[in-house]
Design a protein around this motif. Structure first.
Motif, PDB file in Angstrom:
ATOM      1  N   ASN A  42       0.823  -1.208   0.000  1.00  0.00           N
ATOM      2  CA  ASN A  42       0.000   0.000   0.000  1.00  0.00           C
ATOM      3  C   ASN A  42       0.855   1.256   0.000  1.00  0.00           C
ATOM      4  O   ASN A  42       0.519   2.232  -0.673  1.00  0.00           O
ATOM      5  CB  ASN A  42      -0.961   0.001   1.193  1.00  0.00           C
ATOM      6  N   ASP A  45       1.909   1.883  -3.372  1.00  0.00           N
ATOM      7  CA  ASP A  45       0.751   2.006  -4.272  1.00  0.00           C
ATOM      8  C   ASP A  45       0.671   0.840  -5.253  1.00  0.00           C
ATOM      9  O   ASP A  45       0.416   1.019  -6.435  1.00  0.00           O
ATOM     10  CB  ASP A  45       0.790   3.347  -5.013  1.00  0.00           C
ATOM     11  N   GLN A  47      -1.523  -2.115  -5.678  1.00  0.00           N
ATOM     12  CA  GLN A  47      -2.772  -2.743  -5.268  1.00  0.00           C
ATOM     13  C   GLN A  47      -2.773  -4.244  -5.507  1.00  0.00           C
ATOM     14  O   GLN A  47      -3.336  -5.007  -4.711  1.00  0.00           O
ATOM     15  CB  GLN A  47      -3.964  -2.100  -5.981  1.00  0.00           C
ATOM     16  N   GLU A  48      -2.120  -4.692  -6.550  1.00  0.00           N
ATOM     17  CA  GLU A  48      -2.074  -6.128  -6.839  1.00  0.00           C
ATOM     18  C   GLU A  48      -1.373  -6.890  -5.721  1.00  0.00           C
ATOM     19  O   GLU A  48      -1.851  -7.925  -5.261  1.00  0.00           O
ATOM     20  CB  GLU A  48      -1.382  -6.370  -8.180  1.00  0.00           C
ATOM     21  N   ASP A  51      -3.532  -6.843  -2.540  1.00  0.00           N
ATOM     22  CA  ASP A  51      -4.614  -7.824  -2.624  1.00  0.00           C
ATOM     23  C   ASP A  51      -4.094  -9.242  -2.393  1.00  0.00           C
ATOM     24  O   ASP A  51      -4.738 -10.052  -1.729  1.00  0.00           O
ATOM     25  CB  ASP A  51      -5.313  -7.742  -3.975  1.00  0.00           C
TER      26      ASP A  51
END
Length: 98
Positions: A42, A45, A47-48, A51
């Protein structure tokens, strides 16, 4: 009474249980590895990756790990700066000094 205690303990144990990676005999991620990967992803930055790390453990375990990481980071930064954890936390969040 003991049944309620056992049931609550079972929920806590289930929340802290980790899931194994898909790949056979590789060891599972623990909640602190998941929290570290999630927070750094995070921060970068990504996101993959965030997740992916979020899928390593239950949401409750991830929340616990992120909270523990935040506490340890604030305490370490406070020691480094010679300030109180409260001052450091408020500064990091952009809150006015008390």
């Amino acid at each position: 009474m003991w049944g309620k205690v056992r049931k609550a303990g079972g929920r806590v144990a289930h929340a802290l249980r980790t899931e194994t990676k898909t790949g056979g005999d590789e060891r599972p991620h623990n909640l602190f590895e998941a929290a570290a990967a999630y927070v750094t992803a995070n921060a970068e930055d990504d996101q993959e990756r965030a997740d992916e790390a979020a899928g390593w453990v239950s949401p409750e375990a991830l929340s616990f790990g992120v909270n523990e990481l935040a506490c340890r980071a604030v305490v370490a930064l406070a020691r480094e700066r010679g300030e109180s954890p409260r001052t450091v936390a408020r500064e990091l969040l952009g809150l006015p000094a008390e």
